[in-house]
Design a protein around this motif. Structure first.
Motif, PDB file in Angstrom:
ATOM      1  N   HIS A 444       5.425  33.681   2.851  1.00 38.62           N
ATOM      2  CA  HIS A 444       5.330  34.210   4.215  1.00 38.62           C
ATOM      3  C   HIS A 444       4.032  34.965   4.419  1.00 38.62           C
ATOM      4  O   HIS A 444       3.362  34.806   5.459  1.00 38.62           O
ATOM      5  CB  HIS A 444       6.519  35.125   4.495  1.00 38.62           C
ATOM      6  N   ASN A 447       1.207  32.793   5.230  1.00 38.60           N
ATOM      7  CA  ASN A 447       1.398  31.946   6.423  1.00 38.60           C
ATOM      8  C   ASN A 447       2.088  30.627   6.110  1.00 38.60           C
ATOM      9  O   ASN A 447       1.850  29.618   6.779  1.00 38.60           O
ATOM     10  CB  ASN A 447       0.057  31.687   7.118  1.00 38.60           C
ATOM     11  N   ASP A 449       5.533  29.990   6.357  1.00 40.09           N
ATOM     12  CA  ASP A 449       6.874  30.446   6.724  1.00 40.09           C
ATOM     13  C   ASP A 449       7.941  29.404   6.452  1.00 40.09           C
ATOM     14  O   ASP A 449       9.073  29.743   6.075  1.00 40.09           O
ATOM     15  CB  ASP A 449       6.894  30.847   8.189  1.00 40.09           C
ATOM     16  N   CYS A 483      10.663  35.840  14.286  1.00 38.77           N
ATOM     17  CA  CYS A 483       9.739  34.732  14.039  1.00 38.77           C
ATOM     18  C   CYS A 483       9.137  34.234  15.351  1.00 38.77           C
ATOM     19  O   CYS A 483       9.834  34.078  16.361  1.00 38.77           O
ATOM     20  CB  CYS A 483      10.469  33.594  13.332  1.00 38.77           C
TER      21      CYS A 483
END
Length: 794
Positions: A444, A447, A449, A483
């Motif tokens: 995470h 980047n 995710d 998110c």
């Protein structure tokens, strides 16, 4: 300590002696007994035949003035003079006059006696520091403050058995047989001298003693004997500006110390850390600043590793920090902690002798665990300091590996905050130690995710085992709530909604997230979601407020129809609707008024008319249709909330007018009008209300109203008086501050306005109009000369 060949020194000193022999032709009849250099004045002070003469340092010519000090037995220069005059040196000498010390100031071509100090016994030797004299008398050593005359006895000794030893060690410290401060306190253990010592010298951190057969070196740090050199027939031992010179009847020698680096390295090799550090500090004044800093930092780093190897971690940490250690030197002791991409190489020559922690701890697992715990603590402390500059990736990656291997709770804290962990090395290490939840956090942060959520879902589904968190499902929900990736949220929405709907109801909505995840997709099926948007998050969007009001209205009507309007749920829904209508200004009022027609909801209708500014119509509904006088009063309070007092007065007067419009026969409304006046007296303008009241009402009925009105007027008047007084006081304070900040320049052109003479003193009197007076002129007159009022004072 080594003894130098000293051939060059013999030649130099013989040249000096040839010049001194030439002085004998100028009147000296005895040999020179003492020489002192006054480098600041470019002069030599020569003691010969009880006279101290001044000669040029370069050509040894006497000063033209012939200045000298007569009657001197011995003398000492004050290296820490109290005068502070850079153009003179301070000399304290033992006078031929019995029991007398004299203090002189010596300039380039003259001398000046400053003070004469008497002693109880005949002084034999003297040293001076600041205002303090250290004297060897015939039977004892003493400290004497020549300014106050206060004496402090130090030690007893017998001058017939051994010669006295008096030396200045440093600021406010002497060597008088033993070490002593100017307060008469010995802060160091005594040196165990030989009985035959005839002289001593100081070369920090050593004291060197001379006897008939040896030169002995003692440490001032632990007072232990460090070295003994055979040396016979020596009779003079002196230190001159850091050099130690010893003389015999045939020659003069200089004692050359080993290089500082070798001394400190020898001490460190024998694990004598404190001695090495003190020795290095003491040499600071003799080494150029930049060279000393480089050398001292390396010594601190070496000392830190010695303490680290002895598991003295607090001392090691301070030494590492003070020495600005490249923390990778410490990391490299543990295998595989540094990233494979790191270009670090250890210092050369090495700071320590250990290949790794296994060698340092000799395979002791408990000691190794302690070292790693210290390393984790130290890396965590320095990662956000200047020490980490240039190697943040190495530090954070090493710290992650240590945390993961030790199953440390701080692993997650590291990954959820700003970090510089290298993805490739860190991911492989976390997977090796089965830290899949932490691996998701790492993904995470980089980047990735989708990879992170998949790892966490695998943990929940049991595909991988990781007990780092007891609630991974809740964490996934929280993660998806915040998110910004719309596609990612919908990809896992079904999986999440099997256990919780919070992924929609608890979503934060700022302007960024509204664009990426549109709440309109779920607004028609989730009332709680709309409540979250409107009430909790206070989203300022008209559609949400209007739709929520419509949903409340429809749900309330349905519940009232099914429960004949008396159910508790219907009442709760109506209460929600009323709160929304009152607090929100974003819904479409006319649209809701149309929806309310025929619904038999007078309270809601009154609120909506109030939103349109139709106050009289709203109050008419509450008074005549709903017959709820308390609600009418509450309406006035709610509708005027946050508005100015005149607006509230208009609302209450409108309500009063509605009550009175029915005429005096309507007893119920008349009672409501009287209650309104008596309970809210401060909300009315008495001048407008009194003409409206029926003449049949007695004063007794309106007594609370009239009392409240009078009290309110008196209170307002007094408040205004207090505010006026405070404003005047504040103005006076500002005027005073302005006067203090204003500058006044005195000169010969500024004349006293009374006597017309200039001011010769810094004290004066100033009048508010700017006029200046002498203090005595102001005292005699006492008034402002330019003021029309004679009583106005300065």
């Amino acid at each position: 300590v080594l003894i130098d060949d000293s051939i060059y020194l013999k030649r130099c000193l013989s040249l000096v002696f040839s010049y001194l022999l030439s002085l004998q032709h100028l009147g000296f009849k005895k040999p020179v007994s003492e020489l002192r250099a006054a480098s600041a004045l470019n002069r030599l002070l020569v003691l010969c035949d009880n006279s101290i003469s001044l000669v040029h340092m370069l050509n040894l010519e006497p000063v033209p003035s012939g200045a000298c000090i007569k009657g001197a037995v011995t003398f000492a220069l004050n290296e820490n003079p109290a005068t502070g005059d850079p153009f003179c040196v301070e000399v304290c000498m033992i006078s031929v006059k019995r029991r007398t010390i004299q203090r002189f100031l010596v300039y380039e071509d003259r001398v000046q006696i400053v003070k004469e100090v008497s002693t109880s016994e005949q002084p034999l030797a003297v040293a001076v520091d600041g205002r303090f004299l250290c004297l060897a008398l015939t039977t004892r050593y003493i400290i004497r403050n020549y300014s106050t005359g206060v004496s402090q006895d130090l030690f007893l000794y017998c001058s017939e058995e051994r010669p006295p030893i008096v030396k200045r060690i440093g600021r406010q410290e002497f060597l008088a047989g033993h070490f002593a401060t100017v307060a008469g306190i010995s802060q160091r253990a005594p040196v165990l001298w030989s009985e035959n010592v005839i002289g001593a010298a100081v070369s920090f951190p050593y004291v060197i003693a001379l006897d008939n057969e040896f030169i002995t070196v003692y440490s001032m740090l632990d007072q232990q004997q460090k070295q003994t050199l055979p040396f016979k027939e020596g009779h003079i031992l002196q230190d001159f500006e850091g050099r130690v010179i010893v003389g015999t009847s045939k020659g003069v020698y200089i004692l050359v110390p080993l290089p500082l680096e070798k001394q400190t390295q020898d001490l460190l090799a024998s694990r004598r850390v404190e001695e090495a550090l003190v020795l290095a500090k003491g040499a600071r004044r003799n080494i150029p600043k930049e060279k000393f800093q480089v050398m001292y930092r390396r010594i601190l780093q070496q000392a830190g590793f010695i303490q680290f190897a002895q598991l003295r971690f607090l001392e090691a940490k301070e030494l590492f920090r003070s020495g600005q250690l490249d923390v990778r030197e410490l990391i490299s002791l543990s295998a595989f902690l540094l990233p494979t991409s790191s270009s670090f190489t250890r210092s050369h020559p090495p700071l320590h002798e250990y290949a790794d922690l296994n060698q340092l701890t000799q395979g002791d697992q408990e000691k190794m665990a302690k070292c790693k715990r210290f390393l984790m603590s130290y890396l965590n402390e320095v990662r956000s300091t200047e020490v980490a500059n240039g190697c943040k990736e190495d530090i954070d990656t090493a710290l992650l590996k240590l945390y993961a291997a030790a199953d440390h709770d701080s692993l997650l804290d590291l990954l959820v905050t700003e970090n510089f962990c290298l993805l490739t090395d860190s991911a492989a290490w976390l997977e090796k130690h089965k830290k899949y939840f932490a691996l998701g956090l790492l993904c995470h942060y980089n980047n990735q995710d989708a990879a992170a959520v998949q790892l966490w879902v695998n943990i929940v589904n049991g595909d991988v085992q990781d007990s780092t968190r007891s609630d991974p499902h809740e964490y996934i929900v929280d993660f998806l709530i915040y998110c910004l990736d719309k596609e990612l949220v919908w990809a896992y929405a079904d999986w999440v909604l099997q256990k919780s709907e919070e992924v929609f109801t608890q979503r934060p909505l700022d302007e960024q997230q509204k664009n990426s995840f549109n709440p309109d997709d779920v607004i028609n099926s989730l009332v709680k979601y709309l409540e979250h948007l409107v009430i909790d998050k206070r989203l300022q969007k008209e559609e949400y407020h209007t739709n929520l009001a419509v949903l409340y209205l429809e749900e309330g009507l349905q519940q009232r129809a099914s429960a004949s309007g008396k159910g508790a749920e219907a009442t709760e829904t109506q209460a929600k609707l009323r709160r929304l209508l009152q607090k929100s200004d974003l819904y479409r009022v006319h649209f809701l008024i149309e929806r309310l027609q025929g619904a038999a909801l007078p309270m809601e209708s009154a609120i909506l008319h109030g939103k349109l500014g139709e106050q009289e119509k709203a109050l008419h509904i509450l008074v005549h249709e709903l017959r709820d006088f308390a609600a009418a009063e509450d309406y006035c309070l709610w509708c005027s909330e946050g508005r100015d007092p005149p607006h509230r007065q208009r609302l209450f007067q409108t309500l009063l007018a509605i009550y009175l419009r029915a005429g005096p026969a309507a007893n119920e409304l008349a009672v409501a009008a009287m209650d309104l006046l008596n309970q809210h007296a401060t909300e009315f303008d008495a001048a407008q209300v009194l003409p409206m009241l029926p003449g049949t009402w007695s004063v007794q009925l309106l007594c609370p109203f009239l009392t409240g009105v009078v009290r309110g007027c008196v209170h307002a008047r007094r408040n205004m008086q207090v505010a006026l007084g405070l404003a005047k006081s504040e103005n006076l304070i500002y005027t005073y501050d302005k006067m203090k900040l204003s500058s006044i320049r005195l000169s010969d052109k500024k004349l006293c306005q009374i006597c017309q003479n200039p001011s010769c003193e810094p004290v004066f009197v100033r009048y508010p109009n700017g006029g200046l007076l002498h203090t005595h002129c102001a005292a005699s007159r006492g008034t402002n000369p330019s003021s029309s009022s004679p009583g106005t004072r300065a």
